[in-house]
Write a protein that holds these residues in place. Structure first.
Motif, PDB file in Angstrom:
ATOM      1  N   SER A   1       0.847  -1.194   0.000  1.00  0.00           N
ATOM      2  CA  SER A   1       0.000   0.000   0.000  1.00  0.00           C
ATOM      3  C   SER A   1       0.878   1.238   0.000  1.00  0.00           C
ATOM      4  N   PHE A   2       0.323   2.349  -0.516  1.00  0.00           N
ATOM      5  CA  PHE A   2       1.052   3.609  -0.499  1.00  0.00           C
ATOM      6  C   PHE A   2       0.118   4.757  -0.849  1.00  0.00           C
ATOM      7  N   ASN A   3       0.565   5.965  -0.516  1.00  0.00           N
ATOM      8  CA  ASN A   3      -0.094   7.206  -0.915  1.00  0.00           C
ATOM      9  C   ASN A   3       0.714   7.825  -2.049  1.00  0.00           C
ATOM     10  N   ALA A   4       0.018   8.433  -3.012  1.00  0.00           N
ATOM     11  CA  ALA A   4       0.720   9.040  -4.138  1.00  0.00           C
ATOM     12  C   ALA A   4      -0.015  10.298  -4.591  1.00  0.00           C
ATOM     13  N   ALA A   5       0.707  11.163  -5.279  1.00  0.00           N
ATOM     14  CA  ALA A   5       0.116  12.416  -5.743  1.00  0.00           C
ATOM     15  C   ALA A   5       0.614  12.744  -7.139  1.00  0.00           C
ATOM     16  N   ALA A   6      -0.170  13.571  -7.827  1.00  0.00           N
ATOM     17  CA  ALA A   6       0.185  14.044  -9.163  1.00  0.00           C
ATOM     18  C   ALA A   6      -0.045  15.548  -9.234  1.00  0.00           C
ATOM     19  N   VAL A   7       0.753  16.215 -10.056  1.00  0.00           N
ATOM     20  CA  VAL A   7       0.598  17.656 -10.279  1.00  0.00           C
ATOM     21  C   VAL A   7       0.746  17.917 -11.777  1.00  0.00           C
ATOM     22  N   PRO A   8       0.256  19.062 -12.252  1.00  0.00           N
ATOM     23  CA  PRO A   8       0.430  19.395 -13.671  1.00  0.00           C
ATOM     24  C   PRO A   8       1.907  19.515 -14.033  1.00  0.00           C
ATOM     25  N   ASP A   9       2.225  19.278 -15.311  1.00  0.00           N
ATOM     26  CA  ASP A   9       3.617  19.421 -15.750  1.00  0.00           C
ATOM     27  C   ASP A   9       4.128  20.832 -15.513  1.00  0.00           C
ATOM     28  N   ASP A  10       3.270  21.800 -15.745  1.00  0.00           N
ATOM     29  CA  ASP A  10       3.642  23.197 -15.496  1.00  0.00           C
ATOM     30  C   ASP A  10       2.870  23.697 -14.286  1.00  0.00           C
ATOM     31  N   LEU A  11       3.573  23.873 -13.176  1.00  0.00           N
ATOM     32  CA  LEU A  11       2.920  24.321 -11.950  1.00  0.00           C
ATOM     33  C   LEU A  11       2.437  25.765 -12.093  1.00  0.00           C
ATOM     34  N   PRO A  12       1.276  26.069 -11.542  1.00  0.00           N
ATOM     35  CA  PRO A  12       0.799  27.454 -11.556  1.00  0.00           C
ATOM     36  C   PRO A  12       1.816  28.380 -10.890  1.00  0.00           C
ATOM     37  N   ALA A  13       1.892  29.618 -11.370  1.00  0.00           N
ATOM     38  CA  ALA A  13       2.858  30.576 -10.831  1.00  0.00           C
ATOM     39  C   ALA A  13       2.642  30.820  -9.340  1.00  0.00           C
ATOM     40  N   ASP A  14       1.384  30.889  -8.908  1.00  0.00           N
ATOM     41  CA  ASP A  14       1.092  31.117  -7.493  1.00  0.00           C
ATOM     42  C   ASP A  14       1.629  29.987  -6.619  1.00  0.00           C
ATOM     43  N   CYS A  15       1.654  28.788  -7.167  1.00  0.00           N
ATOM     44  CA  CYS A  15       2.121  27.616  -6.413  1.00  0.00           C
ATOM     45  C   CYS A  15       3.585  27.777  -6.018  1.00  0.00           C
ATOM     46  N   SER A  16       4.450  27.985  -6.992  1.00  0.00           N
ATOM     47  CA  SER A  16       5.884  28.091  -6.724  1.00  0.00           C
ATOM     48  C   SER A  16       6.213  29.339  -5.912  1.00  0.00           C
ATOM     49  N   HIS A  17       5.550  30.452  -6.229  1.00  0.00           N
ATOM     50  CA  HIS A  17       5.831  31.705  -5.534  1.00  0.00           C
ATOM     51  C   HIS A  17       5.471  31.600  -4.055  1.00  0.00           C
ATOM     52  N   GLU A  18       4.312  31.061  -3.748  1.00  0.00           N
ATOM     53  CA  GLU A  18       3.877  30.936  -2.352  1.00  0.00           C
ATOM     54  C   GLU A  18       4.818  30.038  -1.577  1.00  0.00           C
ATOM     55  N   ALA A  19       5.256  28.924  -2.179  1.00  0.00           N
ATOM     56  CA  ALA A  19       6.158  27.999  -1.496  1.00  0.00           C
ATOM     57  C   ALA A  19       7.501  28.655  -1.212  1.00  0.00           C
ATOM     58  N   ALA A  20       8.007  29.429  -2.170  1.00  0.00           N
ATOM     59  CA  ALA A  20       9.296  30.104  -1.975  1.00  0.00           C
ATOM     60  C   ALA A  20       9.222  31.125  -0.845  1.00  0.00           C
ATOM     61  N   MET A  21       8.128  31.877  -0.788  1.00  0.00           N
ATOM     62  CA  MET A  21       7.973  32.882   0.260  1.00  0.00           C
ATOM     63  C   MET A  21       7.795  32.232   1.633  1.00  0.00           C
ATOM     64  N   ALA A  22       7.021  31.140   1.683  1.00  0.00           N
ATOM     65  CA  ALA A  22       6.702  30.498   2.955  1.00  0.00           C
ATOM     66  C   ALA A  22       7.911  29.836   3.590  1.00  0.00           C
ATOM     67  N   THR A  23       8.860  29.398   2.784  1.00  0.00           N
ATOM     68  CA  THR A  23      10.007  28.658   3.321  1.00  0.00           C
ATOM     69  C   THR A  23      11.226  29.547   3.569  1.00  0.00           C
TER      70      THR A  23
END
Length: 239
Positions: free
Chosen positions: A182-204
């Motif tokens: 058993s396992f958990n898995a995830a998928a994301v679009p090939d091109d991540l939305p701009a808000d996705c990467s920007h928010e992660a960079a600011m939060a970390t």
């Protein structure tokens, strides 16, 4: 990256969670693992059919039930310096479509029943024409796993039967293996939305966050997988 539909051999390499968003995908080179598909090594005695079933739930819901050559075994016998590893996959392929569930790589692996053996790089791949969806444990760690140790992004495989049978070759060990994973898995679009990467960079900027990306901003999807297999297989003996 264009993915050719239809059947493919299992991914015979170890891919760590450090792969981050890229995960472990169909483009990885199996030669890097130096492994040989276990199913290529058979003797003259016909083995009972292999069987594999899987249930995928979550943002997609699908079932898989295959037998015979549609059940694929990956195996590296190991040596005094390298650990033994094992993987099992089921694939249903027709013309321009395929559905594959892979246990991921269990390493080190033991032919022992009743032991929880951890697996990395487990995945679900769905190909329909030019469309490809790839769900992986590595992506689950990046978008859904709140545990700093990413313990929810590790596959678990347990053998319920590991019976050693008679083999016609001194170079091979034949086993009847029955087990579940058993396992958990995830998928994301090939091109991540701009808000996705920007928010992660600011939060970390002030330190780590778990998970580092917000799933809802990144259009991430997740699934939970449970599978069962029953195989008789010849394995090259460890050196």
């Amino acid at each position: 990256m264009t993915i050719r539909p239809g059947r493919r051999r299992p991914l015979l390499m170890a891919c760590t969670l450090a792969a981050l968003v890229a995960g472990c995908g169909p483009g990885d080179d199996p030669k890097k693992a130096g492994a040989v598909p276990a199913q290529s090594r058979t003797d003259s005695v016909a083995a009972p059919p292999k069987s594999f079933t899987a249930n995928v739930t979550g943002d997609i819901s699908r079932q898989l039930a295959v037998k015979g050559d549609d059940v694929e075994i990956g195996f590296l016998p190991g040596s005094s310096t390298t650990p033994m590893w094992f993987s099992v996959s089921g694939v249903d392929a027709h013309d321009d479509s395929s559905f594959r569930v892979t246990s991921g790589i269990v390493s080190p692996f033991a032919f022992t029943a009743g032991v929880d053996q951890k697996a990395g790089s487990a995945s679900v791949e769905i190909v329909q024409g030019d469309k490809n969806e790839s769900y992986s444990t590595a992506r689950y760690a990046q978008f859904f796993d709140a545990d700093p140790k990413a313990s929810n992004s590790v596959g678990h495989l347990t053998l319920t039967k590991a019976e050693k049978l008679k083999s016609s070759s001194d170079l091979l060990d034949r086993y009847h293996l029955v087990g579940d994973f058993s396992f958990n898995a995830a998928a994301v679009p090939d091109d991540l939305p701009a808000d996705c990467s920007h928010e992660a960079a600011m939060a970390t900027q002030d330190g780590e966050r778990h998970p580092p990306f917000k799933a809802e901003l990144c259009s991430a999807r997740k699934v939970a997988v449970s599978a069962h297999f029953d195989v008789v297989q010849d394995f090259t003996k460890a050196q």
